[in-house]
Design a protein around this motif. Structure first.
Motif, PDB file in Angstrom:
ATOM      1  N   GLN A 215       4.537  12.679  98.887  1.00  0.00           N
ATOM      2  CA  GLN A 215       5.231  11.431  99.199  1.00  0.00           C
ATOM      3  C   GLN A 215       5.894  10.846  97.959  1.00  0.00           C
ATOM      4  OE1 GLN A 215       4.905  10.072 102.351  1.00  0.00           O
ATOM      5  NE2 GLN A 215       3.093  11.078 103.176  1.00  0.00           N
ATOM      6  N   ARG A 218       9.906  13.197  93.527  1.00  0.00           N
ATOM      7  CA  ARG A 218      11.304  12.812  93.714  1.00  0.00           C
ATOM      8  C   ARG A 218      12.270  13.899  93.272  1.00  0.00           C
ATOM      9  NH1 ARG A 218       9.373   9.283  96.776  1.00  0.00           N
ATOM     10  NH2 ARG A 218       8.426   7.441  95.840  1.00  0.00           N
ATOM     11  N   TYR A 234       9.783  24.684  92.979  1.00  0.00           N
ATOM     12  CA  TYR A 234      10.621  23.670  93.618  1.00  0.00           C
ATOM     13  C   TYR A 234      11.029  24.160  95.001  1.00  0.00           C
ATOM     14  CZ  TYR A 234      14.434  20.491  94.578  1.00  0.00           C
ATOM     15  OH  TYR A 234      15.242  19.570  95.177  1.00  0.00           O
ATOM     16  N   LYS A 240      11.144  18.851  97.230  1.00  0.00           N
ATOM     17  CA  LYS A 240       9.850  18.452  96.673  1.00  0.00           C
ATOM     18  C   LYS A 240       9.282  19.661  95.927  1.00  0.00           C
ATOM     19  CE  LYS A 240       9.956  14.551  98.751  1.00  0.00           C
ATOM     20  NZ  LYS A 240       9.529  13.195  98.449  1.00  0.00           N
ATOM     21  N   GLU A 490       3.511  11.963 108.482  1.00  0.00           N
ATOM     22  CA  GLU A 490       4.937  12.061 108.780  1.00  0.00           C
ATOM     23  C   GLU A 490       5.330  13.538 108.741  1.00  0.00           C
ATOM     24  OE1 GLU A 490       8.386  10.885 105.585  1.00  0.00           O
ATOM     25  OE2 GLU A 490       6.404  10.135 105.200  1.00  0.00           O
ATOM     26  N   LEU A 496      17.695  12.601 104.212  1.00  0.00           N
ATOM     27  CA  LEU A 496      19.146  12.586 104.027  1.00  0.00           C
ATOM     28  C   LEU A 496      19.511  12.215 102.589  1.00  0.00           C
ATOM     29  CD1 LEU A 496      19.874  10.748 107.314  1.00  0.00           C
ATOM     30  CD2 LEU A 496      20.403  13.129 106.824  1.00  0.00           C
TER      31      LEU A 496
ATOM     32  N   ARG B  25      12.099   2.764 104.337  1.00  0.00           N
ATOM     33  CA  ARG B  25      12.107   4.197 104.010  1.00  0.00           C
ATOM     34  C   ARG B  25      11.106   4.497 102.908  1.00  0.00           C
ATOM     35  NH1 ARG B  25      17.295   8.095 102.743  1.00  0.00           N
ATOM     36  NH2 ARG B  25      16.087   9.973 102.288  1.00  0.00           N
ATOM     37  N   TYR B  26      11.034   3.629 101.917  1.00  0.00           N
ATOM     38  CA  TYR B  26      10.111   3.884 100.818  1.00  0.00           C
ATOM     39  C   TYR B  26       8.665   3.870 101.301  1.00  0.00           C
ATOM     40  CZ  TYR B  26       7.799   3.531  96.334  1.00  0.00           C
ATOM     41  OH  TYR B  26       6.984   3.770  95.261  1.00  0.00           O
ATOM     42  N   ASN B  28       7.441   3.957 104.608  1.00  0.00           N
ATOM     43  CA  ASN B  28       7.026   4.738 105.772  1.00  0.00           C
ATOM     44  C   ASN B  28       7.602   6.146 105.820  1.00  0.00           C
ATOM     45  OD1 ASN B  28       5.599   2.497 106.739  1.00  0.00           O
ATOM     46  ND2 ASN B  28       7.491   1.656 107.555  1.00  0.00           N
ATOM     47  N   ARG B  29       8.622   6.398 105.047  1.00  0.00           N
ATOM     48  CA  ARG B  29       9.207   7.736 105.049  1.00  0.00           C
ATOM     49  C   ARG B  29       9.255   8.270 103.624  1.00  0.00           C
ATOM     50  NH1 ARG B  29       8.086   7.916 109.349  1.00  0.00           N
ATOM     51  NH2 ARG B  29       9.228   7.838 111.300  1.00  0.00           N
ATOM     52  N   GLY B  30       8.142   8.109 102.913  1.00  0.00           N
ATOM     53  CA  GLY B  30       8.105   8.468 101.502  1.00  0.00           C
ATOM     54  C   GLY B  30       8.498   9.921 101.249  1.00  0.00           C
ATOM     55  N   PHE B  31       8.164  10.769 102.199  1.00  0.00           N
ATOM     56  CA  PHE B  31       8.461  12.183 101.980  1.00  0.00           C
ATOM     57  C   PHE B  31       9.956  12.435 101.864  1.00  0.00           C
ATOM     58  CE2 PHE B  31       9.110  16.591 103.389  1.00  0.00           C
ATOM     59  CZ  PHE B  31       8.295  17.229 102.481  1.00  0.00           C
ATOM     60  N   SER B  32      10.767  11.572 102.463  1.00  0.00           N
ATOM     61  CA  SER B  32      12.212  11.834 102.466  1.00  0.00           C
ATOM     62  C   SER B  32      12.910  11.205 101.264  1.00  0.00           C
ATOM     63  CB  SER B  32      12.826  11.307 103.754  1.00  0.00           C
ATOM     64  OG  SER B  32      12.937   9.902 103.686  1.00  0.00           O
ATOM     65  N   VAL B  33      12.166  10.521 100.393  1.00  0.00           N
ATOM     66  CA  VAL B  33      12.805   9.918  99.216  1.00  0.00           C
ATOM     67  C   VAL B  33      12.796  10.917  98.071  1.00  0.00           C
ATOM     68  CG1 VAL B  33      12.788   7.997  97.600  1.00  0.00           C
ATOM     69  CG2 VAL B  33      12.048   7.643  99.952  1.00  0.00           C
ATOM     70  N   SER B  34      13.973  11.389  97.715  1.00  0.00           N
ATOM     71  CA  SER B  34      14.066  12.450  96.711  1.00  0.00           C
ATOM     72  C   SER B  34      15.489  12.493  96.178  1.00  0.00           C
ATOM     73  CB  SER B  34      13.696  13.789  97.372  1.00  0.00           C
ATOM     74  OG  SER B  34      14.102  14.864  96.571  1.00  0.00           O
ATOM     75  N   SER B  35      15.658  13.090  94.998  1.00  0.00           N
ATOM     76  CA  SER B  35      17.021  13.264  94.500  1.00  0.00           C
ATOM     77  C   SER B  35      17.660  14.503  95.123  1.00  0.00           C
ATOM     78  CB  SER B  35      17.018  13.400  92.977  1.00  0.00           C
ATOM     79  OG  SER B  35      16.545  14.674  92.614  1.00  0.00           O
ATOM     80  N   TYR B  36      16.862  15.266  95.857  1.00  0.00           N
ATOM     81  CA  TYR B  36      17.345  16.515  96.471  1.00  0.00           C
ATOM     82  C   TYR B  36      18.097  17.375  95.475  1.00  0.00           C
ATOM     83  CZ  TYR B  36      15.698  14.514 100.698  1.00  0.00           C
ATOM     84  OH  TYR B  36      14.877  13.969 101.620  1.00  0.00           O
ATOM     85  N   PHE B 196      20.115   5.311 103.993  1.00  0.00           N
ATOM     86  CA  PHE B 196      20.348   6.437 104.902  1.00  0.00           C
ATOM     87  C   PHE B 196      20.838   7.686 104.195  1.00  0.00           C
ATOM     88  CE2 PHE B 196      21.358   2.364 106.898  1.00  0.00           C
ATOM     89  CZ  PHE B 196      20.313   2.317 107.823  1.00  0.00           C
ATOM     90  N   THR B 197      20.888   7.642 102.884  1.00  0.00           N
ATOM     91  CA  THR B 197      21.437   8.790 102.156  1.00  0.00           C
ATOM     92  C   THR B 197      20.575   9.099 100.933  1.00  0.00           C
ATOM     93  OG1 THR B 197      22.727   7.309 100.812  1.00  0.00           O
ATOM     94  CG2 THR B 197      23.824   8.235 102.748  1.00  0.00           C
ATOM     95  N   ARG B 198      21.017  10.091 100.157  1.00  0.00           N
ATOM     96  CA  ARG B 198      20.321  10.422  98.920  1.00  0.00           C
ATOM     97  C   ARG B 198      20.503   9.338  97.857  1.00  0.00           C
ATOM     98  NH1 ARG B 198      22.717  15.801  98.034  1.00  0.00           N
ATOM     99  NH2 ARG B 198      21.262  16.039  96.341  1.00  0.00           N
ATOM    100  N   HIS B 201      17.745   7.781  95.683  1.00  0.00           N
ATOM    101  CA  HIS B 201      17.087   8.309  94.483  1.00  0.00           C
ATOM    102  C   HIS B 201      17.208   7.413  93.263  1.00  0.00           C
ATOM    103  CE1 HIS B 201      21.109   9.955  93.542  1.00  0.00           C
ATOM    104  NE2 HIS B 201      20.706  10.083  92.317  1.00  0.00           N
TER     105      HIS B 201
END
Ligand code: HEM
Ligand code: SF4
Ligand code: SF4
Lengths: 496, 241
Positions: A215, A218, A234, A240, A490, A496, B25-26, B28-36, B196-198, B201
């Motif tokens: 979670q 980053r 990675y 992640k 989750e 996105l 998002r931070y 409840n959707r922590g898994f989706s927060v990333s710099s990708y 809603f986007t990257r 990050h």
């Protein structure tokens, strides 16, 4: 003194048959997912060889691990300043091609190909792009010295040998290899944890397992650089980083990790070690030739009443202390001094120890004549197939004395057991070998027993606490009544 | 009316969406927060795109922030023409750097097969917004000289009025510059799209890394005390799980 407990491991390299069962067991449980196909949390390398990712041991390329910096250590390629400076682009990050492009085959084509004169084939397709790939390499491309000139001779550890020694290693009559299975070392001074800017990586206090909080990761991807063993990976799909979790859900329910459980050669041992956390920094910053000894000093005798008292005071459960006393790792590492850490010069204080491969010679090649009529059955350890300096480069930061001592002990056990069971080496010879190695016959028998005959429960000593408190590890039981007790609610989907 | 929509309604709507959306998002959707990060799939071209882009934005961000927070100091600095020129040229150079960077990043996304695989629909939105934002910014800087001075006179009062809930859009609406209006509107659009986007990050920039200790050991339970339940009595739970 700040006593803690660590789940530690021993791999006995003389027993590894290079079957990769461990890797497959791990892959089936953990990394058979999109973005993780290329990851081998457990991989088995042939040595000499370049390993996976290619040349991972060469920190001039990858900048992993710690450097001695006065009385302390600092990260070689990451850290507060370097990490935040390089956050937009990390110059030391290994990329997919340093590992390999994972692929599968278009099996459907075998069924759907139109009738023709040729056999239909299943072409390889990339698991990243889905397009046809010309397979160039894989995670164990150099298995069993396959393609040696390109791979084995690139082995970083050969740099420590003279040209003549290197030539000798690759003479057909002498050519040899052994397998090096690797997982995360769950280090005492983990470079991955220290390098993580978002603080997502942590060491579990209870058992020392190093985990990445999915979670909070980053994708700043500093841990991939910092781990000198390249054991954080990675995930290009989820964004992640991931690493070996030492199968903690299995450990918590009293089972051995999958790679340990499935090991065909039964080379793997696991059990807790007590250690003094106050000594970590000092040991990590020890001079190179004393690194092994400094690390060994950290681990504490679980039979010492004073240690037991302080451990209890520090909240370590009785069951854990009892497990530490039965721990096979304690025996191999501290009592018998047979197992050494891999590349201690990376200064992460790894908790996976290796009993080096003995590979003795029974004959000499003299002027092209194969001469096996020496005085004794085996030649001395100095004429083993692998130069001591090569092993020292792997397991003792170049200190050959350490390797020779281990080899003598291993050899003495063999000579002793040979004289007991076969009888073609004399009692006197065996006694002399034991004497020289500094062990007695009973110890040799104990080493022999744990090496060759050990049962499942002797090889894996998992503190009972984990079984009883498996939910308590994560949550207070009162709070999770009626729920599964796991925190991850989750779907692990790319955002996105 | 249009002006009202663009310079009053849009800012409040986007700030609202930004606040609620990012917090949700931070948390409840922590898994989706990333710099990708896509460096793993392609590293060399990323270097030439990401470095000039981010460092450009980095400087420009603080430039805007300072002009917003301390307009008087900026004006005072600009009192000397040489200093004004130095400031303007520096700002423009970093703007160009961001522009070149974003172009290279777009080109990389369009042409590299592996990168195409990890490009989502929202990434397309991200790059369109960024292109509009950076190009309009450069046009403003080039045509409406000297921005560092009139920013303090026109934009700062407007932005401040937004933040004190007393929106005064006259100053900004009266400026006769289409690129400036586009720049402001696209800035608020960008803010609305953060959750809603990257773009998420940069909200999680790891500032605390600078002061935290290197090693982190986390006990799941207090090892010297019997664990207590959150609901029955106090006692701290680990925050890491
Ligand atoms: C100081 C804060 C920031 C940090 C630490 C940061 C860090 C990063 C990192 C690590 C990446 C991944 C690069 C890779 O592929 O390896 C990235 C990508 C990106 N960042 Fe930032 N960033 C910051 C601010 C911003 C800002 C302010 C914007 C725009 C408003 C931005 C827009 C982007 C975009 C569009 C990408 C995708 C690049 C691509 O892969 O094509 N970043 N950022
Ligand atoms: S081996 Fe690497 S990933 Fe594992 S704990 Fe050590 S530094 Fe971290
Ligand atoms: S399963 Fe055991 S014997 Fe087989 S490769 Fe792995 S470690 Fe070696």
């Amino acid at each position: 003194m700040d006593i803690r407990s660590q789940i530690a491991m021993v791999f006995h390299l003389d027993k590894c048959i290079g079957c990769h069962t461990c890797s497959i067991a791990c892959k089936n449980i953990w990394t058979d997912r999109k973005g993780a196909e290329y990851m081998w949390w457990n991989n088995v390398e042939t040595k000499p060889g370049t390993g996976y990712p290619t040349k991972w041991e060469d920190q001039e390329i990858y900048k992993g691990g710690w450097e001695k910096n006065g009385d302390t250590v600092s990260l070689k390629g990451a850290g507060k300043f370097k990490g935040l400076k390089n956050i937009f682009h990390n110059p030391h990050l290994p990329v997919l091609d340093d590992y390999y492009e994972p692929w599968t085959y278009k099996y459907q084509d075998l069924f759907t190909a139109p009738e023709g004169n040729d056999q239909p084939t299943a072409r390889p397709v990339s698991l990243v792009t889905g397009e046809h790939v010309d397979v160039q390499s894989g995670p164990n491309w150099d298995d069993d010295l396959g393609g040696s000139p390109d791979y084995a001779r690139q082995d970083v550890n050969l740099d420590k040998l003279t040209a003549a020694e290197q030539e000798a290693m690759f003479q057909l009559e002498r050519m040899t290899f052994f397998y090096l299975p690797r997982i995360c070392n769950h280090c005492l001074n983990p470079a991955c944890v220290a390098s993580c800017p978002s603080g997502a990586i942590y060491k579990r206090g209870e058992d020392g397992i190093v985990l990445i909080n999915q979670q909070r990761c980053r994708a700043w991807r500093m841990c991939v650089t910092a781990c000198p063993y390249k054991k954080t990976y990675y995930n290009w799909h989820t964004g992640k980083s991931e690493k070996c979790v030492l199968c903690y859900p299995r450990l918590e329910s009293g089972q051995a990790p999958a790679c340990f459980h499935s090991c065909v050669g039964r080379i793997r041992y696991l059990g807790p070690l007590l250690y003094d956390a106050d000594k970590i920094e000092q040991a990590a910053a020890a001079p190179e030739d004393q690194l092994v000894d400094a690390q060994m000093d950290i681990y504490l005798d679980p039979f010492d009443p004073e240690i037991i008292r302080q451990a209890k005071e520090n909240g370590i459960a009785d069951s854990t202390i009892e497990a530490a006393q039965r721990s096979p790792v304690w025996k191999f590492v501290k009592e018998w001094k047979l197992a050494l850490p891999l590349h201690p010069e990376f200064r992460t204080l790894p908790n996976l120890f290796y009993v080096p491969a003995l590979l003795p010679t029974m004959a000499k090649v003299n002027d092209g004549v194969y001469d096996s009529t020496g005085k004794s059955l085996w030649n001395g350890v100095e004429s083993n197939r692998l130069p001591m300096r090569y092993l020292a480069s792997l397991f003792s930061a170049g200190n050959t004395e350490k390797i020779v001592a281990v080899m003598k002990r291993l050899m003495a056990v063999r000579t002793h057991r040979r004289s007991v069971t076969v009888g073609d080496t004399s009692r006197e010879e065996a006694a002399a070998a034991l004497e020289e190695a500094g062990i007695d016959a009973d110890t040799a028998d104990a080493i022999f027993r744990l090496t060759s005959l050990a049962t499942f429960d002797e090889r894996f000593v998992i503190p009972a606490a984990h079984r009883e408190e498996s939910i308590e590890m994560l949550e207070s039981t009162a709070d999770v009544k009626g729920s599964t007790g796991f925190g991850f609610k989750e779907r692990p989907q790319r955002g996105l | 009316m249009t002006n009202y929509l663009l310079f009053v309604a849009l800012p409040y709507a986007s700030l609202f969406i930004f606040l609620i959306g990012s917090i949700y998002r931070y948390r409840n959707r922590g898994f989706s927060v990333s710099s990708y990060s896509s460096q793993f799939l392609e590293g060399r071209r990323l270097f030439w795109g990401s470095q000039p882009f981010h460092w450009g934005l980095f400087v420009l961000f603080f430039g805007h922030l300072i002009a917003f927070l301390f307009p008087k100091s900026v004006l005072a600095w600009n009192g000397e023409p040489v200093r004004l020129l130095i400031l303007e040229i520096t700002a423009f150079a970093f703007g160009l750097s961001a522009f070149v960077g974003v172009l290279l990043l777009v080109q990389r996304r369009l042409t590299n097969r592996r990168i195409q695989i990890v490009t989502s629909k929202m990434d397309v939105v991200v790059f369109i917004i960024l292109l509009v934002q950076i190009i309009s910014g450069l046009l403003v800087a080039y045509h409406n000289r000297w921005g560092s001075s009139w920013f303090a006179a026109f934009v700062t009062p407007y932005l401040r009025s937004i933040f004190v809930f007393d929106p005064q859009m006259d100053a900004i609406a009266s400026v006769d510059s289409l690129s400036l209006k586009i720049h402001v509107v696209s800035a608020f659009t960008l803010i609305a799209f953060i959750p809603f986007t990257r773009f998420m990050h940069f909200l999680v920039y790891p500032l605390d890394y600078t002061w935290r200790s290197y090693q982190q050991v986390i006990w799941n339970w207090n090892r010297k005390r019997i664990r207590t339940s959150r609901s029955h009595s106090e006692g701290r739970k680990s925050t890491n799980n």
